[in-house]
Enzyme design. Structure first.
Site, PDB file in Angstrom:
ATOM      1  N   THR A  11       0.823  -1.220   0.000  1.00  0.00           N
ATOM      2  CA  THR A  11       0.000   0.000   0.000  1.00  0.00           C
ATOM      3  C   THR A  11       0.860   1.274   0.000  1.00  0.00           C
ATOM      4  OG1 THR A  11      -0.085  -0.062   2.418  1.00  0.00           O
ATOM      5  CG2 THR A  11      -1.930  -1.079   1.243  1.00  0.00           C
ATOM      6  N   LEU A  59       4.169  -7.155   9.544  1.00  0.00           N
ATOM      7  CA  LEU A  59       5.550  -7.644   9.678  1.00  0.00           C
ATOM      8  C   LEU A  59       5.915  -7.999  11.113  1.00  0.00           C
ATOM      9  CD1 LEU A  59       7.235  -5.261   7.134  1.00  0.00           C
ATOM     10  CD2 LEU A  59       7.506  -7.746   7.125  1.00  0.00           C
ATOM     11  N   THR A 136      18.521   1.113   2.542  1.00  0.00           N
ATOM     12  CA  THR A 136      18.446   2.562   2.371  1.00  0.00           C
ATOM     13  C   THR A 136      19.795   3.265   2.524  1.00  0.00           C
ATOM     14  OG1 THR A 136      17.672   4.550   3.537  1.00  0.00           O
ATOM     15  CG2 THR A 136      17.648   2.537   4.798  1.00  0.00           C
ATOM     16  N   GLU A 138      20.138   5.811   4.159  1.00  0.00           N
ATOM     17  CA  GLU A 138      20.211   6.249   5.564  1.00  0.00           C
ATOM     18  C   GLU A 138      21.232   5.414   6.333  1.00  0.00           C
ATOM     19  OE1 GLU A 138      18.569   8.532   7.952  1.00  0.00           O
ATOM     20  OE2 GLU A 138      18.506   9.575   6.040  1.00  0.00           O
ATOM     21  N   TYR A 160      15.781   4.174  12.848  1.00  0.00           N
ATOM     22  CA  TYR A 160      15.382   3.622  11.549  1.00  0.00           C
ATOM     23  C   TYR A 160      16.592   3.015  10.826  1.00  0.00           C
ATOM     24  CZ  TYR A 160      14.228   3.798   6.515  1.00  0.00           C
ATOM     25  OH  TYR A 160      14.065   3.504   5.181  1.00  0.00           O
ATOM     26  N   LYS A 164      17.532  -0.887   9.791  1.00  0.00           N
ATOM     27  CA  LYS A 164      17.769  -1.279   8.394  1.00  0.00           C
ATOM     28  C   LYS A 164      19.162  -1.916   8.225  1.00  0.00           C
ATOM     29  CE  LYS A 164      14.033  -0.007   5.977  1.00  0.00           C
ATOM     30  NZ  LYS A 164      13.325  -0.823   4.980  1.00  0.00           N
ATOM     31  N   HIS A 190      13.797   8.411  -2.933  1.00  0.00           N
ATOM     32  CA  HIS A 190      13.014   8.478  -4.168  1.00  0.00           C
ATOM     33  C   HIS A 190      11.588   8.873  -3.839  1.00  0.00           C
ATOM     34  CE1 HIS A 190      13.507   4.285  -2.822  1.00  0.00           C
ATOM     35  NE2 HIS A 190      12.220   4.158  -3.080  1.00  0.00           N
TER      36      HIS A 190
END
Ligand code: NAP
Ligand code: GDD
Length: 336
Positions: A11, A59, A136, A138, A160, A164, A190
């Site tokens: 989504t 998740l 990412t 990041e 975050y 990751k 993006h």
């Protein structure tokens, strides 16, 4: 023989573009959707919803993932390939400081839960499953090299990014330990017209439109001087798919190779409405009327910031033949 895809985060911005791409390529597309008190989380996939196979899932809920992936495999006898794209995440960096545990459970352990589901299959089935992890830029955090490429060390500076980094390494670990076809994308920022409204590009574009329409006086932001390598989500989902079409699994940076400050992005967005901004420190004024159109508020600054991101997409260009079709001007035009 059917090609199957299972997308977490279907989504979201990327999930919606990836679904469109895979449907065009005649994949049977499955996805999990979170139960929400409103139905608005379907907005980005409403136009293709009937073509998708959607089930509720999360998740953080290993049993729902296990059951969903099992059902996909069991209900498609003799499938050619099952591509699993793990795009689901608490993806907002600033919010990860406020929900660090939830971010880790979703972004880090959620990835492990999917890898564990894949591991329970026989070797014969496992050979037909390919996994993509949505990593990412990041993760480069306080960068140790400019520009950043696949070999640049990670130095994360947010909950975050830390989550990751775990997901990246556990994906690599399962690839090396169990021979899984598992790839890490290391994707730079993006955007698109489907970008969430609380990311800076969409926030700026929406505010500029509202200021032009007389519905807002002033745009309020945080750090204006961070630099980002901004591309278009449509280009980046094509790159994800290409990674899974290679003979061998590997990790790839996707980026444009250009970097722009938030301040410059603001100038470009106002210029789209023929307004030129002059700066008095962090106050942005209309160069003709002198009216204040941009200011900052401490509440939009982060406890720690990633100051500079610039990606080197050479490997993706050489090995995947991937090149972005959008530049920043074209992206901004489409976002407006
Ligand atoms: P997005 O628009 O924020 O979408 C995130 C998706 O994850 C949504 O579908 C969301 O569902 C879902 N989700 C959130 N928590 C979940 C949970 N606990 N269980 C299952 N699903 C959950 O993000 P995006 O921009 O499409 O990014 C896709 C992925 O790429 C993310 O993993 C992100 O971290 C990563 N990434 C993004 C960028 C970028 O610049 N866009 C760059 C590098 C990496 P709801 O719709 O219900 O909220
Ligand atoms: N969101 C937001 N809101 N960011 C602001 C604001 C504001 O009002 N003002 C300044 N910024 C700055 C942030 O501090 C950051 O330096 C930059 O604008 C970009 O912020 P975001 O658009 O929130 O994106 P991000 O770079 O933190 O994270 C995005 O890109 C990552 C890839 O590098 C997200 O999509 C992540 O999920 C993704 O991994």
């Amino acid at each position: 023989m059917s090609k199957l895809a299972f997308i977490t985060g279907i989504t979201g911005q990327d999930g919606s573009y990836l679904s469109e791409l895979l449907l065009q390529k005649n994949y049977k597309v499955y996805g999990i959707v979170r139960r929400n008190s409103t139905i608005y989380n379907y907005a980005r996939i409403e136009h293709i919803r009937e073509k998708l196979n959607l089930v509720y899932g999360d998740l953080t809920d290993g049993s729902s993932l296990q059951q969903t992936i099992m059902n996909i495999v069991n209900s498609n006898e003799n499938f050619e390939v099952l591509e699993i794209y793990n795009l689901g995440a608490q993806s907002h960096v600033a919010i990860s400081f406020e929900t660090p545990e939830y971010t880790a459970m979703t972004d880090a352990l959620g990835t492990l839960k999917i890898l564990e589901c894949i591991r329970t299959f026989s070797k014969e089935i496992m050979k037909k499953i390919k996994f993509y992890q949505a990593g990412t830029s990041e993760m480069f955090g306080e960068v140790l090299e400019k520009p950043q490429k696949e070999t640049t060390p990670f130095n994360p500076v947010s909950p975050y990014a830390c989550a990751k980094v775990y997901a990246h390494h556990i994906t690599k670990n399962y690839r090396e330990s169990y021979g899984m076809f598992a790839c890490n994308g290391i994707l730079f920022n993006h955007e698109s017209p489907r970008r969430g409204g609380n990311f800076v590009t969409m926030k700026v574009v929406n505010a500029v439109k509202d200021i032009s329409g007389g519905e807002l006086d002033c745009l309020t932001l945080g750090n204006l001087d961070s630099m980002r390598d901004w591309g278009h989500a449509k280009d980046y989902v094509r790159g994800m798919w290409l990674m899974l079409q290679q003979n061998n699994p590997d990790d790839y940076v996707l980026a444009t190779g250009h970097t722009t400050s938030v301040r410059q992005f603001v100038e470009m967005a106002f210029m789209h409405e023929n307004v030129s901004i002059v700066w008095d420190g962090d106050i942005g004024k209309d160069s003709i009327t002198g009216k204040v159109l941009v200011k900052t508020d401490p509440k939009y600054f982060r406890p720690s910031e990633v100051d500079y991101l610039l990606g080197d997409p050479t490997k993706a260009s050489e090995k995947l033949n991937w090149q972005p079709e959008y530049d920043l001007e074209k992206l901004i035009e489409e976002m407006f």
